[in-house]
Design an enzyme around this catalytic site. Structure first.
Site, short mmCIF file in Angstrom:
data_model
loop_
_atom_site.label_atom_id
_atom_site.label_comp_id
_atom_site.label_asym_id
_atom_site.label_seq_id
_atom_site.Cartn_x
_atom_site.Cartn_y
_atom_site.Cartn_z
N GLN A 17 0.79 -1.24 0.00
CA GLN A 17 0.00 0.00 0.00
C GLN A 17 0.82 1.29 0.00
O GLN A 17 0.50 2.24 -0.73
CB GLN A 17 -0.94 0.01 1.23
N GLU A 139 1.42 -1.33 8.21
CA GLU A 139 0.62 -0.19 8.70
C GLU A 139 0.54 -0.08 10.24
O GLU A 139 0.92 0.92 10.82
CB GLU A 139 -0.80 -0.32 8.12
N ASP A 168 0.62 3.72 6.03
CA ASP A 168 0.86 3.37 4.63
C ASP A 168 0.55 4.55 3.70
O ASP A 168 1.43 5.12 3.07
CB ASP A 168 0.00 2.18 4.23
N GLY A 247 -7.67 19.91 21.61
CA GLY A 247 -7.01 21.08 21.01
C GLY A 247 -7.53 22.38 21.58
O GLY A 247 -8.16 22.40 22.65
N GLY A 248 -7.28 23.47 20.86
CA GLY A 248 -7.66 24.80 21.35
C GLY A 248 -9.16 25.01 21.46
O GLY A 248 -9.61 25.87 22.20
#
Ligand code: COA
Length: 415
Positions: A17, A139, A168, A247-248
């Site tokens: 892949q 992977e 991949d 996150g923010g």
């Protein structure tokens, strides 16, 4: 219309892949990609996860569009001779063999440079130089060693692998960028160079925000945007954050109408600072706008669980599409959890060529993901993947081989 990479010739030694994703992108941008495969064997994915006996699998067809296929045993002397001719003619050799395999075939960097100093040698490996450089990698190994698995999953659950193939396909994307960058530098220097995209490094690059959080955790002892805050415990390493955005702008997956029977009746909801008043209005909690416990983003971090529980009471009264429509009117960032079935039915993705229907001589019609990167002056036309060795004669003839020589190579079992 010309294509962005028209005239670029890629010698494609990739399989499975990661490498094929990269060369497929280059082919979509107009490069002539010549996929080299062993006679009668081919890329292992042709035969893996087959849904129709004896027919190239979807795994293979969906990663090898717009390429030509030549069969060649590069371990036989006359196969090596053909390969050297190809190296001379091509601009880039792309490979993702196990470490050392190319050298064992006799295709060293020195050998390539002696035949074609302009050639770019582009490789995917599991790891860069270091203790694991000789390891084979797939992977999920890359997701584990690049920091993705340890930072993904339920707060108190096992490390988790993502369905997105960041090891991949993610590494293939990185390699493609390295190749076009090296091609650009070659226009200035006239020289080829080696391009390496290790899968661990590519995954880590995609996990950059988690390295950010590791350092924030070491400095402050807590990560206020994570579900462990404020009541749970933090250790000395970034924890798994469930579906929290971390996150923010805090976010979470919330139930929508029908969640009891539909495993995808959910919406991702982001409490963006800029639209907090609108969120309060939509869910009928206008008083929160002036309440000290909820009015500011830092104050809200102490109450994210009750806030999302209250918003969920509202989303549960709507289907995920109804919720999306209402929330978009207020510019509240959100997204329904779409199943593959729903994505396949999305007309707009068909119109942009992101989902394409392809005709294959052995399997008939099938769906694939087209080029997700749109160039206005280099549109992509998706062409079905080649059958094993479909272009062997065509390519050998272009290289100047006579019909007799082609027949003798066939008799030798080289092609
Ligand atoms: N003619 C003759 N021999 C050929 C050939 C050809 N056209 N094409 C491949 N081969 C040979 C190789 O030279 C190698 O021989 P060797 O072991 O004697 O050196 C052999 O086929 C197998 O190659 P290998 O890469 O070792 O395949 P594998 O199936 O054992 O391993 C991977 C597969 C993916 C684990 C391994 O290739 C790898 O780690 N690649 C780098 C990381 C990577 O890209 N992983 C993601 C894959 S999606």
């Amino acid at each position: 219309m010309t294509k962005a990479l028209q005239g670029v010739r890629i010698l494609d030694f990739t399989h499975v892949q990661s490498g094929p994703t990269c060369t497929q992108l280059l082919a979509w941008f107009g490069a002539d990609v010549i996929k080299v495969e062993r006679a009668k064997v081919g890329d292992a994915t042709r035969g893996q996860l087959r849904d129709i006996p004896g027919v190239d699998s979807l795994y293979f067809t969906m990663l090898n569009h717009n390429k030509r296929s030549i069969t060649l045993d590069t371990k036989k002397a006359s196969g090596r001779e053909v390969l050297d001719r190809l190296i001379k003619e091509c601009d880039v050799l792309v490979e993702n063999f196990a470490p050392g395999a190319l050298d064992r075939m006799g295709i060293t960097w020195e050998h390539i440079q002696s035949i074609n100093p302009r050639m770019i040698l582009a490789s995917v490996k599991g790891f860069g130089p270091g203790p694991y450089e000789d390891c084979k990698v797939y992977e999920n190994v890359a997701q584990c060693t690049g920091g993705a698995a340890s930072t993904t999953g339920d707060e108190d659950g096992l490390p988790m692998i993502s369905g997105a193939q960041i090891g991949d396909s993610g590494t293939g994307l990185h390699l493609a960028l390295g190749i076009v960058t090296a091609l650009y530098q070659r226009t200035l220097t006239g020289r080829g160079q080696k391009v390496l995209a290790p899968m661990q490094d590519a995954v880590l690059n995609l996990c950059r925000v988690k390295l950010r959080d590791q350092q924030r955790l070491e400095r402050n002892g807590v990560l206020q945007e994570y579900p462990q805050y404020p009541d749970g415990q933090f250790s000395d390493t970034v924890p798994r954050a469930g579906n929290a955005s971390g996150g923010g702008q805090p976010g979470s997956i919330l139930k929508c109408k029908g969640w009891e029977s539909d495993s995808n009746a959910y919406i991702y909801f982001i409490v963006q600072e800029a639209v907090w008043p609108a969120i309060c209005k939509v869910i009928g909690e206008e008083s929160w706008f002036t309440d000290d416990a909820f009015a500011t983003a830092p104050a809200r971090l102490l109450h994210l669980k009750p806030i999302f529980a209250r918003i969920e009471k509202w989303t549960m009264t709507k289907s995920k599409y109804e919720a999306m429509e209402i929330l978009n009117q207020y510019d509240i960032p959100c997204g329904p959890i779409l199943s593959m079935k729903e994505i396949v039915a999305d007309e707009s993705l068909r119109q942009t060529g992101t989902i394409v229907e392809v005709e294959h001589p052995a399997r008939g019609k099938y769906l694939s993901v087209g080029n997700p990167i749109k160039l206005s002056d280099s549109p992509t036309e998706v062409v079905r993947s080649p059958l094993l060795g479909e272009h062997t004669e065509e390519i050998l003839t272009q290289l100047g081989y006579t019909t007799d020589r082609i027949e003798s190579l066939r008799a030798e079992g080289v092609i």
